[in-house]
Structure formats: structure tokens, C-alpha cells
Design an enzyme around this catalytic site. Structure first.
Site, PDB file in Angstrom:
ATOM      1  N   SER A  45       0.873  -1.160   0.000  1.00  0.00           N
ATOM      2  CA  SER A  45       0.000   0.000   0.000  1.00  0.00           C
ATOM      3  C   SER A  45       0.915   1.215   0.000  1.00  0.00           C
ATOM      4  CB  SER A  45      -0.902  -0.021   1.230  1.00  0.00           C
ATOM      5  OG  SER A  45      -1.925   0.933   1.066  1.00  0.00           O
ATOM      6  N   GLU A  46       0.745   2.103  -0.981  1.00  0.00           N
ATOM      7  CA  GLU A  46       1.783   3.113  -1.228  1.00  0.00           C
ATOM      8  C   GLU A  46       1.854   4.205  -0.160  1.00  0.00           C
ATOM      9  OE1 GLU A  46      -0.748   2.516  -3.293  1.00  0.00           O
ATOM     10  OE2 GLU A  46      -1.665   4.368  -4.044  1.00  0.00           O
ATOM     11  N   ASN A  47       0.914   4.213   0.783  1.00  0.00           N
ATOM     12  CA  ASN A  47       1.077   5.135   1.910  1.00  0.00           C
ATOM     13  C   ASN A  47       2.133   4.642   2.899  1.00  0.00           C
ATOM     14  OD1 ASN A  47      -0.891   3.078   2.433  1.00  0.00           O
ATOM     15  ND2 ASN A  47      -1.441   4.117   4.309  1.00  0.00           N
ATOM     16  N   GLY A  48       2.695   3.436   2.635  1.00  0.00           N
ATOM     17  CA  GLY A  48       3.849   3.042   3.432  1.00  0.00           C
ATOM     18  C   GLY A  48       3.762   1.711   4.148  1.00  0.00           C
ATOM     19  N   SER A  87       8.488   4.352  -0.055  1.00  0.00           N
ATOM     20  CA  SER A  87       7.411   3.629  -0.718  1.00  0.00           C
ATOM     21  C   SER A  87       7.493   3.806  -2.238  1.00  0.00           C
ATOM     22  CB  SER A  87       6.064   4.130  -0.200  1.00  0.00           C
ATOM     23  OG  SER A  87       5.021   3.363  -0.718  1.00  0.00           O
TER      24      SER A  87
END
Lengths: 219, 233
Positions: A45-48, A87
Site C-alpha cells: 500500500s503506497e502510503n507506506g 514507498s
């Protein structure tokens, strides 16, 4: 013809053991529900977060633990958490094996538009431009035609682009299509009960369709 | 150790002026500097340029500053959750620069690492590339994007010590560490402020050198945007 879960189910068959996968918002999120048993996949998940788990049980939601769709989620044994720069570092350096995202339009040369409708909708691109510019393997999950019945698989995108010449595979409610390196959609599989002629009519871009294209097997 | 502690949010932001450029950490409403935002609303500073991944929702986060018309320009990657934002944008009251999320993060990182610019493939061939220098490396095109230049960075951490060292919790980390590194003046609000020596040096995410002011925040609401759950069997 497939429903949204059907599209997700068909895309899940493209996921292989050992893959790190980024799932976009919408139909792509549903793909997580159909990952085949017995294979090991890590969702980014690209928020980290690497190693996204299922939604929490009611009462166990944690406001500090969300996915890129801002939904409450959980971690799994082996998960890791990092900042936004790292990320996108792992995205740009192609550590993520597969990206699955939605689209408003895809063109026959692999361009994608999914972030803006001028004068109508300004939501932004989020991480989509970074993902499509760097990912080595991108599958688009989308509806073949819009609500007005117009094809979304076009000779050329009419909306502002998210990325250029980057999409290689599209899965819709009607078909699985590859985008050929030299340009054009190639019909790979038909959705159950959908004819080659129907797919031809629904595809505005150049389509290479074998009359004997097989029907997809979902189970 | 150099003591970075200030009494609270109002003192921390007291020198933020009309027209300042701010970075605000957080992803959606997760990990946002709630206390500093409330103090900015109280202070009523205007004409702000805000660099933040999102613009909050109508009645929380940066949305509170939009309601008071304090924001002149937003630099964000995704602003889809805020109707007041969309209204101000379409009516021309608010200027918006939408940029790819990885570009946003990396322009912060570049500032914090002392690099003037980065090259990224994100946005090549799109309207994001208009007016930007493009360079080809190993057969692929990249856009040159400049490091951000922000007067203040406002970040939210889980724990911090009086020397400014920060530890973030879970995915509320997001943009906070890279923005902390990027502000000319970085203000950190933390849920728990401790004395030096309490936090293990090996566990520090942001070294205190990047943090100029720190305070323990109060009354964290930590609003959830999308409460999703699964049934118990």
C-alpha cells in the site's frame, strides 16, 4: 459478462507465487479476495506498508493503520512500514512485480487516462503516475464501455493522460486483452457468454480478434 | 542536549505569517498535525501555500483552514475527499498544483538531503511534464523536479524527546519523516514527549537535528475516513 468480482477473480489468476503487488482503488482492491490458495503474495500500500492484511474486526480499527484508499486495515506477520519516499522508491526501482489499477480510458498503444475530467472532476493522480511510469507489469481493471455505451478502449485517449505506452494487459467485463508492442488490442479471452462480435463492437481501438478466442475459465 | 520544547501549538506556530509556505504531514487524516492546524485556524493567518498529500475533509484537517479561506494554494497529489475544496477550486478562489505522489515525497526528500532537484519518470508525456526539463538516461525519459522550499514543516509523531528525536507509529508515518527533514523550520507535535535517553537511539526515525520545535499535543481526535471492518466468525 463479468461483474466487478468476476473481473477481480480473473485478474487474480495473473498473480504468481512470490509477487509483491500494488492494488489500486476500486475493482483492483477486490483482487485481494481472490488470490489463489497456496501462493505467497505481499500486498504493497503506497502510503507506506508492505504486507497488507484484511480489514480489522469491528472494534479493533486503528486510526494509525490505513491503506492508500484510507480504509482501516491490519498488518500480517512479516509486514513492514516505511515513509512515503521509500514507498515510491521501491516502486520506481521496480521492486514491485505487479501493479493493478483502474482506468477511465486506455488507448491501443498502451496510454492510460484515469485522473482528471477537465471542468468536471479534479481529484488528482495520487500515486498512479508514479506507478504506471515505473512498473514492469501493469494490468488495468476497467469497464469496457462507459454509462453512455461508448467504448473506453480507444485509438487515442481523449482525457488527460496518466502515463504513456505503459499498459500491456486490460481485463474488462467482456474480455482479457493484451496491448501489442506495435499497437492494437489483441483479444486473449472472452468473458463467459460474450461473443467475439460483441467485443468487436465494444472496442473502438484497433482490435485483433481470433474468431476462436477461448472463453475464460474462472475457477 | 539542545532543548527544543515549546509550550504548545500556539507558541510553536507564532511566527507563521500571511503568505508562508507550509508542509503538512499526513495521508488523508492519518498522521496529520491536528494541534498545529487548530492553532493556525485560531491565529487566522492567510494566503498560505500548503504542501500536503491531501487537503483533509470538509470539516477536519486542512479542510478547517479552507473553510476560513486561509489557503491561497495547495500542492497535493489527491484532493478527492473535500467538496469545499472542489468548490473553491472550480470558482477560482483556490490555486491548486496536482503532482504525482511519489514526486511529492521525493521533492521533500531532496530538500532534506540537500539536493536541488531529482529526476523521475512520473508524469512524462502528460500535462505534469509541461514546461519541465526532460532528460534521457539509458533510453528512458525523466522529468527534472525541484526540491521543495518550505518555510515551515508541521509534522505529527507518536513519541518524541525534548531533543527533537521522533518515532512514528504505523502508517501515520507516511509523509511526516520526509517533511520533517525538508522544512526550514520544523515543528513536531507528539502524542508523548519524553526526556532524552528514554527513546532507543536505534529506533529513532527522525533525528532531532531536523526538528526545531517540539511539544506534546492534546485531544487527538484521529478521525477515521473509511471505517472498514470484517465480521467475526
Amino acid at each position: 459478462m463479468l461483474d466487478k468480482n468476476g473481473i477481480a477473480k480473473r485478474i487474480a489468476k495473473e498473480i504468481k507465487d512470490g509477487y509483491y503487488v500494488n492494488l489500486g482503488i476500486g475493482i483492483p482492491t477486490l483482487v485481494a479476495n481472490f488470490i489463489p490458495q497456496g501462493i505467497n503474495v505481499v500486498l504493497q500500500s503506497e502510503n507506506g506498508l508492505l504486507g497488507m492484511g484484511p480489514f480489522p474486526f469491528e472494534g479493533e480499527e486503528d486510526a494509525d493503520l490505513i491503506n492508500a484508499g484510507k480504509q482501516t486495515i491490519t498488518t500480517l506477520p512479516g509486514s513492514s512500514i516505511f515513509d512515503s519516499a521509500m514507498s515510491f522508491g521501491m516502486i520506481r526501482s521496480q521492486k514491485i512485480d505487479l501493479t493493478i489499477l483502474g482506468a477511465m480510458e486506455v488507448s491501443e498503444n498502451g496510454d492510460i487516462a484515469n485522473w482528471k475530467i477537465p471542468g468536471k472532476m479534479v481529484k488528482g493522480m495520487g500515486g498512479a503516475m508514479d506507478l504506471v511510469a515505473s512498473a514492469k507489469n501493469i494490468i488495468v481493471a476497467m469497464q469496457h464501455v462507459n454509462k453512455a455505451g461508448e467504448s473506453k478502449l480507444l485509438p487515442k485517449c481523449s482525457l488527460p493522460l496518466t502515463g504513456v505506452n505503459c499498459i500491456r494487459k486490460v481485463v474488462t467485463e467482456l474480455a482479457v486483452l493484451d496491448i501489442l508492442p506495435e499497437g492494437g488490442f489483441r483479444l486473449v479471452e472472452r468473458a463467459p457468454g460474450v461473443s467475439v462480435d460483441y467485443i468487436k463492437q465494444a472496442t473502438a481501438g484497433k482490435l485483433f480478434a481470433d474468431e476462436n478466442a477461448p472463453e475464460m475459465i474462472l475457477n | 542536549m539542545i532543548n527544543k520544547v515549546v509550550a504548545g501549538a500556539d507558541e510553536a506556530i507564532s511566527d507563521i505569517k500571511n503568505g508562508s509556505t507550509l508542509m503538512l504531514g499526513g495521508f488523508g487524516l492519518c498522521g496529520i498535525p491536528e494541534n498545529c492546524i487548530a492553532a493556525l485556524v485560531r491565529k487566522g493567518v492567510k494566503e498560505l501555500t500548503c504542501i500536503s498529500n491531501n487537503a483533509g475533509v470538509d470539516d477536519f484537517g486542512i479542510g478547517l483552514m479552507l473553510q476560513q479561506h486561509q489557503v491561497k494554494k495547495m500542492i497535493s497529489s489527491y484532493v478527492g475527499e473535500n467538496a469545499e475544496f472542489e468548490r473553491q477550486l472550480l470558482s477560482g478562489e483556490l490555486e491548486v498544483e496536482l503532482i504525482p505522489q511519489g514526486t511529492l515525497a521525493t521533492r521533500c526528500m531532496a530538500a532534506g538531503y540537500g539536493m536541488p532537484a531529482i529526476f523521475t519518470p512520473a508524469g512524462v508525456g502528460t500535462e505534469v511534464a509541461e514546461g519541465k526539463e526532460t532528460r534521457n538516461f539509458n533510453g528512458k525519459d525523466y522529468l527534472m523536479e525541484y526540491a521543495f522550499d518550505a518555510d515551515f514543516a508541521l509534522v505529527k509523531a507518536w513519541k518524541g524527546d525534548t531533543a527533537g528525536n521522533l518515532i512514528f507509529r504505523s502508517t501515520s508515518r507516511n509523509f511526516n519523516p520526509v517533511m520533517a527533514m525538508a522544512g526550514k523550520i520544523t515543528i513536531a507535535e507528539v502524542e508523548e514527549l519524553v526526556e532524552p535517553g528514554v527513546l532507543d537511539p536505534d529506533h529513532i526515525h527522525t533525528p532531532g537535528v531536523y526538528v526545531h520545535r517540539i511539544f506534546q499535543g492534546a485531544n487527538y481526535e484521529k478521525r477515521i475516513e473509511q471505517r472498514t471492518v470484517r465480521p467475526r466468525n
